[in-house]
Design a protein around this motif. Structure first.
Motif, PDB file in Angstrom:
ATOM      1  N   ILE A 141     -44.630   0.015 -51.030  1.00  0.00           N
ATOM      2  CA  ILE A 141     -45.302  -0.961 -50.164  1.00  0.00           C
ATOM      3  C   ILE A 141     -44.732  -2.366 -50.380  1.00  0.00           C
ATOM      4  O   ILE A 141     -45.395  -3.369 -50.109  1.00  0.00           O
ATOM      5  N   GLY A 142     -43.502  -2.440 -50.891  1.00  0.00           N
ATOM      6  CA  GLY A 142     -42.866  -3.740 -51.051  1.00  0.00           C
ATOM      7  C   GLY A 142     -43.395  -4.563 -52.202  1.00  0.00           C
ATOM      8  O   GLY A 142     -43.219  -5.782 -52.243  1.00  0.00           O
ATOM      9  N   PHE A 143     -44.017  -3.898 -53.186  1.00  0.00           N
ATOM     10  CA  PHE A 143     -44.572  -4.582 -54.348  1.00  0.00           C
ATOM     11  C   PHE A 143     -43.811  -4.113 -55.585  1.00  0.00           C
ATOM     12  O   PHE A 143     -42.668  -3.682 -55.491  1.00  0.00           O
ATOM     13  N   ASP A 303     -41.656  -8.723 -48.097  1.00  0.00           N
ATOM     14  CA  ASP A 303     -41.805  -7.271 -48.167  1.00  0.00           C
ATOM     15  C   ASP A 303     -43.207  -6.795 -48.513  1.00  0.00           C
ATOM     16  O   ASP A 303     -43.634  -5.739 -48.031  1.00  0.00           O
ATOM     17  N   PHE A 304     -43.937  -7.531 -49.354  1.00  0.00           N
ATOM     18  CA  PHE A 304     -45.268  -7.060 -49.748  1.00  0.00           C
ATOM     19  C   PHE A 304     -46.231  -7.028 -48.554  1.00  0.00           C
ATOM     20  O   PHE A 304     -46.826  -5.972 -48.267  1.00  0.00           O
ATOM     21  N   PRO A 305     -46.408  -8.119 -47.814  1.00  0.00           N
ATOM     22  CA  PRO A 305     -47.288  -8.005 -46.640  1.00  0.00           C
ATOM     23  C   PRO A 305     -46.761  -7.019 -45.607  1.00  0.00           C
ATOM     24  O   PRO A 305     -47.550  -6.334 -44.942  1.00  0.00           O
ATOM     25  N   GLU A 306     -45.448  -6.927 -45.458  1.00  0.00           N
ATOM     26  CA  GLU A 306     -44.886  -5.980 -44.500  1.00  0.00           C
ATOM     27  C   GLU A 306     -45.171  -4.541 -44.922  1.00  0.00           C
ATOM     28  O   GLU A 306     -45.478  -3.680 -44.087  1.00  0.00           O
ATOM     29  N   GLY A 307     -45.089  -4.272 -46.215  1.00  0.00           N
ATOM     30  CA  GLY A 307     -45.392  -2.923 -46.707  1.00  0.00           C
ATOM     31  C   GLY A 307     -46.849  -2.551 -46.498  1.00  0.00           C
ATOM     32  O   GLY A 307     -47.160  -1.424 -46.102  1.00  0.00           O
TER      33      GLY A 307
END
Length: 348
Positions: A141-143, A303-307
């Motif tokens: 999830i981009g984290f 990436d985190f919000p996008e994931g």
């Protein structure tokens, strides 16, 4: 007992035990800020209370705790209010659990992922049942594997922690016990009797001994050997090259691992690789400071919000990572995630 947390978490004194029950079962006991703050208050109080000999943590429903409240985190990032305070308090709680001076027994009878690992796997006794399912799936999830994962995963033998962190693979109690994540494996049906014994003041080891078993690993020895060989690399490029070569030679574990890594955020994979390698050289408090540095950059990134959007919000399963490949990710860009924070490091 009243430490806050409303109807999301319950605190009780049973005999000599302080008993914590996560009660957000419909949300798979995902952690909220209120739950974290309440648990921190309870631990601080019980540490000083001589009548409390140990702490027991358990949960209602089919999950021990599936992680943090990602929808809340997403809303905060989208509105320019990233939940830094939530993570700061969570990381302080993880560090407090790791140094808690009394036995802390987690009864893990279901899903335990992400933030759930942070509140259960740093204590003295990690008790899993046949229903337990462990994972650190953050790179998907981009984290990045946080809540002390840099300390926990880096200390698993035969590079198993690196494998779990880079692929997000889910494991059962047998593999978790072999790896050292779980200290005991018991039957779900025995948990009430175990809790009764713990509350009477009998030592946790003595209570658990007659119920504990040594289940077979779900992952066979040949696959474990391959994981140790493939994931023990000093450079991420070498690790990926080895996986590609092994995949081309027909090794199933290389094929599945590479597929998971290539689907994940390239930035998250690179950061997780360095984080886990670095964590092996740090104590828990320093691991939490390093993770808080990374966290600050992740909250401000793409990436985190996008994931979360792709997996939790829109559920289209098609995140658009930036950059879209590891080949386009520079070394200085990765370095930036580990740089000291302008306002100073997290106080744990």
């Amino acid at each position: 007992m009243e430490f806050g947390g409303g109807d999301e978490i319950r605190f009780e004194r049973r005999g000599v035990a302080g008993v914590v029950t996560l009660t957000r079962s419909k949300a798979l006991n995902a952690l909220t800020h209120g739950m974290i703050r309440a648990l921190a208050k309870a631990l601080a109080a019980w540490e000083q209370d001589k009548a409390v000999a140990l702490v027991v943590m358990k949960a209602e429903g089919r999950a021990f705790c599936a992680g943090g409240d990602l929808a809340h985190a997403y809303d905060g990032m989208r509105t320019g209010n990233p939940p830094l305070d939530f993570f700061a308090d969570e990381y302080r709680l993880n560090a407090a659990l790791a140094r808690f001076p009394k036995p802390c027994v987690s009864l893990i009878d279901g899903i335990v992922m992400g933030g759930g690992v942070g509140v259960s796997c740093h204590g003295s006794h990690r008790v899993m049942t046949e229903k337990a399912l462990f994972a650190m799936p953050e790179v998907g999830i981009g984290f990045f594997p946080d809540v002390g994962a840099s300390f926990l995963l880096s200390r698993l033998k035969r590079s198993f922690g690196m494998y779990l962190g880079l692929t997000g693979t889910r494991i059962r109690a047998g593999d978790a016990c072999r790896a050292g994540i779980a200290t005991h494996v018991v039957s779900s049906a025995s948990l009430d009797e175990i809790l009764e014994g713990l509350c009477k003041g009998t030592s946790p080891d003595r209570v658990l001994r007659p119920f504990a078993s040594r289940p077979d690993c779900e992952t066979d020895e040949g696959t474990l050997f391959a994981i140790a060989r493939l994931f023990s690399r000093d450079r991420l490029d070498d690790l990926l090259l080895g996986l590609r070569q092994a995949r081309d030679e027909g090794e199933a574990i290389a094929d599945s691992a590479l597929a998971a890594i290539e689907k994940a955020s390239p930035t998250s994979v690179a950061v997780a690789f360095r984080e886990i390698n670095t964590g092996a050289m740090l104590e828990m408090d320093d691991c939490m400071r390093m993770e808080f540095r990374i966290l600050n950059r992740m909250l401000a990134g793409h990436d985190f919000p996008e994931g979360i959007r792709a997996v939790i919000i829109d559920k289209d399963g098609a995140p658009k990572w930036r950059p879209p490949s590891l080949a386009e990710l520079s070394e200085p860009a990765v370095d930036a995630y580990f740089a000291p924070l302008p306002g100073g490091d997290l106080e744990v």
